[in-house]
Motif scaffolding. Structure first.
Motif, PDB file in Angstrom:
ATOM      1  N   TYR A 115       7.247  -2.832  -9.555  1.00  0.00           N
ATOM      2  CA  TYR A 115       6.475  -1.593  -9.656  1.00  0.00           C
ATOM      3  C   TYR A 115       6.754  -0.832 -10.956  1.00  0.00           C
ATOM      4  N   THR A 167       3.061   2.854  -6.172  1.00  0.00           N
ATOM      5  CA  THR A 167       2.384   3.032  -7.467  1.00  0.00           C
ATOM      6  C   THR A 167       3.042   2.144  -8.507  1.00  0.00           C
ATOM      7  N   LYS A 173       0.840  -1.188   0.000  1.00  0.00           N
ATOM      8  CA  LYS A 173       0.000   0.000   0.000  1.00  0.00           C
ATOM      9  C   LYS A 173       0.880   1.245   0.000  1.00  0.00           C
ATOM     10  N   ALA A 209      -4.883  -0.494 -17.219  1.00  0.00           N
ATOM     11  CA  ALA A 209      -4.448   0.140 -15.970  1.00  0.00           C
ATOM     12  C   ALA A 209      -5.527   0.142 -14.877  1.00  0.00           C
ATOM     13  N   PRO A 210      -6.736   0.649 -15.130  1.00  0.00           N
ATOM     14  CA  PRO A 210      -7.741   0.652 -14.058  1.00  0.00           C
ATOM     15  C   PRO A 210      -8.171  -0.750 -13.632  1.00  0.00           C
ATOM     16  N   GLU A 249      -5.530  -1.791 -11.259  1.00  0.00           N
ATOM     17  CA  GLU A 249      -5.726  -1.042 -10.014  1.00  0.00           C
ATOM     18  C   GLU A 249      -6.737  -1.744  -9.116  1.00  0.00           C
ATOM     19  N   LYS A 250      -7.827  -2.152  -9.718  1.00  0.00           N
ATOM     20  CA  LYS A 250      -8.901  -2.815  -8.965  1.00  0.00           C
ATOM     21  C   LYS A 250      -8.419  -4.135  -8.379  1.00  0.00           C
ATOM     22  N   ILE A 253      -3.635  -0.859  -5.713  1.00  0.00           N
ATOM     23  CA  ILE A 253      -2.711   0.275  -5.677  1.00  0.00           C
ATOM     24  C   ILE A 253      -2.880   1.073  -6.968  1.00  0.00           C
ATOM     25  N   PRO A 254      -2.463   2.353  -6.966  1.00  0.00           N
ATOM     26  CA  PRO A 254      -2.567   3.147  -8.194  1.00  0.00           C
ATOM     27  C   PRO A 254      -1.690   2.582  -9.310  1.00  0.00           C
ATOM     28  N   VAL A 255      -2.195   2.682 -10.537  1.00  0.00           N
ATOM     29  CA  VAL A 255      -1.436   2.254 -11.716  1.00  0.00           C
ATOM     30  C   VAL A 255      -1.407   3.412 -12.698  1.00  0.00           C
ATOM     31  N   GLN A 256      -0.229   3.873 -13.052  1.00  0.00           N
ATOM     32  CA  GLN A 256      -0.095   4.994 -13.983  1.00  0.00           C
ATOM     33  C   GLN A 256       0.574   4.548 -15.274  1.00  0.00           C
TER      34      GLN A 256
END
Length: 329
Positions: A94, A37, A34, A58-59, A62-63, A67-70
């Motif tokens: 990462y 990214t 946590k 990406a989203p 994320e789900k 964690i965020p994915v850029q």
């Protein structure tokens, strides 16, 4: 005093034994953390096919990962900029790269590119989908089949102009392979991108175009051109009735595969977590619908299968690159 020391030693010994009995944590137990990214490098400009696909995935990741994915675009030098960034990154799971193959493979196999990385510097996490290259002529072209094209190019060396994207990238390599197998000799016209090549082709500046189904879609939908050959072992649902080159007696296949890489040294347990997450993402209805719309076939390969696939791609393009370089002055 002696009893106190004995009790203390007994306690320390019991504590040590207890700690030894606790199984050590693995990378998979702590990944993903946590607050971290996940970055997906796309070695192309924004708005292209790989960039679009990365932003669909990406989203979904994320789900799954929590964690965020850029998505970060690092275009340049035929994917070398992005690949250098990937292979220079810490192998902690990462940083990933989503690219097209075998195009990405050609950079480090071509000694003139002098890449800062080799095959040993990255590992395949998964391959997600594939799309064949096609041989396209104008709608009113006198060439109705691949046989017509080959016969003309053999009888008239370097008179039949073919538009391709890049130098020693898949479209170019497919034409070199066609020449090698048939004895035909084409006038290969190189363009810096699919769009300029398509524009020149539609303007009558070349006789044919080698492009992906999705890249050729605007011309095909406008009924300005027609596909006379698919460079795959099976047909494409977007091109009903169009035969593959192998079906026509030309053993030329060139398929654009989309793969996801990680830096070499990334723990196997982390690769497994990422592989499972990507597999779930590409099975999502949003992803499947997008691929179907583009005429792209979802063909998921896990890490082990993807490593074997990369080796197969290298073996396919290496001799073509070597032969092309020998012919250069």
């Amino acid at each position: 005093m002696r009893r106190t020391r004995l009790a203390l030693c007994t306690f320390v010994l019991a504590l040590s034994i207890g700690l030894l009995a606790v199984p050590p944590s693995t990378a998979a137990d702590t990944y993903p953390q946590k607050g971290r990214t996940l970055t997906i490098i796309v070695p192309y400009n924004a708005g292209g096919g790989a960039d679009t696909d990365a932003r669909i995935i990406a989203p979904l990741l994320e789900k799954k990962l929590g964690i965020p994915v850029q998505v970060v675009n690092k275009p340049g030098a035929g994917t070398q900029v992005g690949m250098t960034a990937l292979t220079s990154a810490k192998p902690d799971g990462y940083t990933l790269l989503l690219g097209h193959f075998p195009g990405t493979v050609t950079t480090y196999l071509d000694p003139t590119r002098q890449t800062a990385y080799t095959r040993k510097d990255f590992v395949a996490v998964a391959f997600t989908c594939s799309e064949p290259f096609t041989f396209i002529v104008l709608k009113d072209s006198p060439y109705k089949s691949m046989k017509d094209v080959i016969d003309f190019a053999k009888a008239n060396p370097e008179k039949f102009k073919v538009a391709v994207t890049g130098v020693l990238l898949p479209p170019h390599l497919s034409v070199l392979e066609l020449e090698k197998q048939t004895g035909a000799k084409f006038a290969i016209v190189h363009f810096d991108g699919a769009a300029p090549g398509r524009t020149a082709f539609l303007g009558g500046h070349t006789d044919a175009l080698v492009a992906l189904v999705s890249e050729a879609a605007p011309a095909l939908k406008g009924e300005m051109a027609r596909v006379i050959g698919i460079m795959d072992t099976e047909g494409n649902p977007q091109l009903p009735g169009v035969k593959t080159l192998p079906e026509m007696g030309f053993n030329v296949t060139m398929v654009n595969s989309e793969g996801i890489l990680a830096p070499a040294g990334t723990p196997a347990a982390v690769i497994q977590v990422l592989e499972a997450a990507i597999k779930e993402a590409v099975e999502n209805e949003t992803y499947l619908a997008r691929m179907k719309q583009l005429g792209i076939t979802v063909r998921f390969k896990g890490s082990r299968e993807s490593e074997a696939w990369l080796t197969k791609l290298e073996n396919q393009v290496r001799p073509l690159i070597e032969e092309a370089r020998k012919k250069q002055p």
